[in-house]
Design a protein around this motif. Sequence first.
Motif, PDB file in Angstrom:
ATOM      1  N   GLU A 158       0.806  -1.239   0.029  1.00  0.00           N
ATOM      2  CA  GLU A 158       0.000   0.050   0.056  1.00  0.00           C
ATOM      3  C   GLU A 158       0.930   1.146  -0.039  1.00  0.00           C
ATOM      4  O   GLU A 158       1.639   1.530   1.121  1.00  0.00           O
ATOM      5  N   ILE A 159       0.951   2.167  -1.171  1.00  0.00           N
ATOM      6  CA  ILE A 159       1.646   3.250  -1.045  1.00  0.00           C
ATOM      7  C   ILE A 159       0.751   4.636  -0.973  1.00  0.00           C
ATOM      8  O   ILE A 159       1.417   5.538  -0.635  1.00  0.00           O
ATOM      9  N   SER A 160      -0.421   4.368  -0.902  1.00  0.00           N
ATOM     10  CA  SER A 160      -1.291   5.508  -0.525  1.00  0.00           C
ATOM     11  C   SER A 160      -2.858   5.057  -0.092  1.00  0.00           C
ATOM     12  O   SER A 160      -3.142   3.990  -0.564  1.00  0.00           O
ATOM     13  N   ALA A 161      -3.127   5.580   0.975  1.00  0.00           N
ATOM     14  CA  ALA A 161      -4.471   4.916   1.813  1.00  0.00           C
ATOM     15  C   ALA A 161      -5.725   5.648   1.116  1.00  0.00           C
ATOM     16  O   ALA A 161      -6.822   4.891   1.155  1.00  0.00           O
ATOM     17  N   ASP A 162      -5.813   6.806   0.755  1.00  0.00           N
ATOM     18  CA  ASP A 162      -6.965   7.742   0.266  1.00  0.00           C
ATOM     19  C   ASP A 162      -6.700   8.727  -0.758  1.00  0.00           C
ATOM     20  O   ASP A 162      -6.308   9.808  -0.228  1.00  0.00           O
ATOM     21  N   PRO A 163      -6.618   8.156  -2.067  1.00  0.00           N
ATOM     22  CA  PRO A 163      -7.234   6.805  -2.531  1.00  0.00           C
ATOM     23  C   PRO A 163      -6.271   5.902  -2.337  1.00  0.00           C
ATOM     24  O   PRO A 163      -4.899   6.095  -2.119  1.00  0.00           O
ATOM     25  N   LEU A 164      -6.667   4.519  -2.567  1.00  0.00           N
ATOM     26  CA  LEU A 164      -5.825   3.376  -2.178  1.00  0.00           C
ATOM     27  C   LEU A 164      -4.945   3.212  -3.641  1.00  0.00           C
ATOM     28  O   LEU A 164      -5.670   2.930  -4.859  1.00  0.00           O
ATOM     29  N   TYR A 165      -3.610   3.415  -3.357  1.00  0.00           N
ATOM     30  CA  TYR A 165      -2.847   2.948  -4.558  1.00  0.00           C
ATOM     31  C   TYR A 165      -1.770   1.987  -4.207  1.00  0.00           C
ATOM     32  O   TYR A 165      -1.448   1.776  -3.069  1.00  0.00           O
ATOM     33  N   THR A 166      -1.421   1.076  -5.234  1.00  0.00           N
ATOM     34  CA  THR A 166      -0.349   0.093  -4.682  1.00  0.00           C
ATOM     35  C   THR A 166       0.721   0.080  -6.042  1.00  0.00           C
ATOM     36  O   THR A 166       0.645   1.133  -6.899  1.00  0.00           O
ATOM     37  N   LEU A 167       1.625  -0.788  -5.876  1.00  0.00           N
ATOM     38  CA  LEU A 167       2.629  -0.813  -6.827  1.00  0.00           C
ATOM     39  C   LEU A 167       2.207  -2.143  -7.888  1.00  0.00           C
ATOM     40  O   LEU A 167       1.920  -3.130  -7.462  1.00  0.00           O
ATOM     41  N   GLY A 168       2.435  -1.713  -9.204  1.00  0.00           N
ATOM     42  CA  GLY A 168       1.807  -2.759 -10.067  1.00  0.00           C
ATOM     43  C   GLY A 168       3.178  -3.276 -10.932  1.00  0.00           C
ATOM     44  O   GLY A 168       4.026  -4.023 -10.354  1.00  0.00           O
ATOM     45  N   ARG A 169       3.204  -3.062 -12.159  1.00  0.00           N
ATOM     46  CA  ARG A 169       4.396  -3.545 -13.050  1.00  0.00           C
ATOM     47  C   ARG A 169       5.711  -2.667 -12.656  1.00  0.00           C
ATOM     48  O   ARG A 169       6.038  -1.546 -13.634  1.00  0.00           O
ATOM     49  N   ASP A 170       6.254  -2.858 -11.586  1.00  0.00           N
ATOM     50  CA  ASP A 170       7.310  -2.007 -11.238  1.00  0.00           C
ATOM     51  C   ASP A 170       8.289  -2.875 -11.090  1.00  0.00           C
ATOM     52  O   ASP A 170       8.424  -3.650 -10.053  1.00  0.00           O
ATOM     53  N   PRO A 171       9.294  -3.190 -12.031  1.00  0.00           N
ATOM     54  CA  PRO A 171      10.212  -4.444 -11.989  1.00  0.00           C
ATOM     55  C   PRO A 171      11.215  -4.271 -10.862  1.00  0.00           C
ATOM     56  O   PRO A 171      11.483  -5.328 -10.203  1.00  0.00           O
ATOM     57  N   LEU A 172      11.615  -3.154 -10.391  1.00  0.00           N
ATOM     58  CA  LEU A 172      12.540  -3.080  -9.037  1.00  0.00           C
ATOM     59  C   LEU A 172      11.735  -3.613  -7.895  1.00  0.00           C
ATOM     60  O   LEU A 172      12.617  -4.282  -7.129  1.00  0.00           O
ATOM     61  N   THR A 173      10.672  -3.014  -7.487  1.00  0.00           N
ATOM     62  CA  THR A 173      10.032  -3.470  -6.556  1.00  0.00           C
ATOM     63  C   THR A 173       9.807  -5.017  -6.398  1.00  0.00           C
ATOM     64  O   THR A 173       9.926  -5.736  -5.450  1.00  0.00           O
ATOM     65  N   ASN A 174       9.193  -5.271  -7.758  1.00  0.00           N
ATOM     66  CA  ASN A 174       8.863  -6.842  -7.789  1.00  0.00           C
ATOM     67  C   ASN A 174      10.145  -7.634  -7.807  1.00  0.00           C
ATOM     68  O   ASN A 174       9.982  -8.862  -7.228  1.00  0.00           O
ATOM     69  N   ASP A 175      11.271  -7.268  -8.155  1.00  0.00           N
ATOM     70  CA  ASP A 175      12.713  -8.086  -8.150  1.00  0.00           C
ATOM     71  C   ASP A 175      12.909  -8.136  -6.502  1.00  0.00           C
ATOM     72  O   ASP A 175      13.258  -9.143  -5.987  1.00  0.00           O
ATOM     73  N   LEU A 176      12.668  -6.893  -5.761  1.00  0.00           N
ATOM     74  CA  LEU A 176      12.816  -7.288  -4.272  1.00  0.00           C
ATOM     75  C   LEU A 176      12.027  -8.100  -3.680  1.00  0.00           C
ATOM     76  O   LEU A 176      12.457  -8.885  -2.815  1.00  0.00           O
ATOM     77  N   LEU A 177      10.730  -8.035  -4.035  1.00  0.00           N
ATOM     78  CA  LEU A 177       9.650  -9.082  -3.228  1.00  0.00           C
ATOM     79  C   LEU A 177      10.234 -10.350  -3.652  1.00  0.00           C
ATOM     80  O   LEU A 177      10.068 -11.274  -2.784  1.00  0.00           O
ATOM     81  N   ALA A 178      10.740 -10.678  -4.878  1.00  0.00           N
ATOM     82  CA  ALA A 178      11.093 -12.204  -5.246  1.00  0.00           C
ATOM     83  C   ALA A 178      12.176 -12.479  -4.519  1.00  0.00           C
ATOM     84  O   ALA A 178      12.297 -13.772  -4.067  1.00  0.00           O
ATOM     85  N   ARG A 179      13.233 -11.786  -4.032  1.00  0.00           N
ATOM     86  CA  ARG A 179      14.227 -11.992  -3.504  1.00  0.00           C
ATOM     87  C   ARG A 179      14.103 -12.322  -1.976  1.00  0.00           C
ATOM     88  O   ARG A 179      14.858 -13.075  -1.215  1.00  0.00           O
ATOM     89  N   CYS A 180      12.837 -11.999  -1.465  1.00  0.00           N
ATOM     90  CA  CYS A 180      12.378 -12.104  -0.023  1.00  0.00           C
ATOM     91  C   CYS A 180      11.448 -13.087  -0.041  1.00  0.00           C
ATOM     92  O   CYS A 180      10.890 -13.357   1.178  1.00  0.00           O
ATOM     93  N   GLY A 181      10.867 -13.634  -1.003  1.00  0.00           N
ATOM     94  CA  GLY A 181      10.113 -14.697  -1.090  1.00  0.00           C
ATOM     95  C   GLY A 181       8.582 -14.358  -0.786  1.00  0.00           C
ATOM     96  O   GLY A 181       7.623 -15.066  -0.403  1.00  0.00           O
ATOM     97  N   GLY A 182       8.511 -13.244  -1.649  1.00  0.00           N
ATOM     98  CA  GLY A 182       6.980 -12.636  -2.053  1.00  0.00           C
ATOM     99  C   GLY A 182       6.678 -12.444  -3.334  1.00  0.00           C
ATOM    100  O   GLY A 182       7.523 -12.502  -4.151  1.00  0.00           O
ATOM    101  N   VAL A 183       5.384 -12.386  -3.753  1.00  0.00           N
ATOM    102  CA  VAL A 183       5.014 -12.207  -5.168  1.00  0.00           C
ATOM    103  C   VAL A 183       4.210 -10.933  -4.935  1.00  0.00           C
ATOM    104  O   VAL A 183       3.197 -11.059  -4.119  1.00  0.00           O
ATOM    105  N   ASN A 184       4.041 -10.126  -6.016  1.00  0.00           N
ATOM    106  CA  ASN A 184       3.025  -8.945  -5.795  1.00  0.00           C
ATOM    107  C   ASN A 184       1.588  -9.463  -6.768  1.00  0.00           C
ATOM    108  O   ASN A 184       1.668  -9.767  -7.768  1.00  0.00           O
TER     109      ASN A 184
END
Length: 272
Positions: A158-184
């Motif tokens: 969650e990058i913003s609460a009101d309105p609600l925003y998230t990260l989508g096709r963001d290769p850098l953050t998704n690479d980070l998550l993958a290295r931590c055992g997560g998936v967006n």
Amino acid sequence: MPVAAAAPLATGPARHGTPPRIVTLAPNATELVYAAGAGADIVGTVLRSDYPPEARTIPRIGDGIQFSEETILTLRPTLVVGWLPSDGTRSLERRLAPLGVPLVYANPKSLDDIPALIRDLGDRLGTRAAADAAARGLERRIRALRPAPPPPQTVFIEISADPLYTLGRDPLTNDLLARCGGVNPYATHAIAAPQVSVESVLHLNPQVLIVSPYGRETLAARRAWWAQHGLPAALADRIYAVDPDQLHRPGPRLVDAAEAICADLRDSRTRP
């Protein structure tokens, strides 16, 4: 490739004589130049460039979206470092080109690109030794990241609460998550930071929430809010906070965010 526009930073000569004069157009660019050992050569930057603390005394040329081309030109830069191309940066490039002043984009696509980019800057700015030392330190920490045990956990950021925003096709953050055992669950979204509905999040039912609170939006407040909406991850206390500047600035401190998120995902495995 750590630099946008499909071109690596050109290698410059070793530092000698007159030092470079650098203008940075984004906070992450400022942090990268400091990591490369050339922070003292920054002569202009944007409003939110506040790290390291010494950066707060640098003259301001704009807010990162809008900036004064005339002010930049009066600073007589020898290098301008931005983050993403925009109408403003393209206009500035046209003003700088006749002067022989390059404008480069520091836009890493993976954690590994960050130390590579620091080395590229060190080569260009004549600070190779300092840049290489900083890059090696980051590389060691990236290699040492400890992911949560498999299978991967779905993680809503969650990058913003009101309105609600998230990260989508963001290769850098998704690479980070993958290295931590997560998936967006929004990784295939067409844009990098989509607005989403609460109903969409509840339907996807992510196993972990990562929030980056701003202002009054504390972790406790977001936990209570999502729990009121019945999200199992919040009810099971699988919700964590990360420093927004570390997570959203694609520079050296993103490795700090990666270490914290890896620890959070390991912790979430201990919760029901």
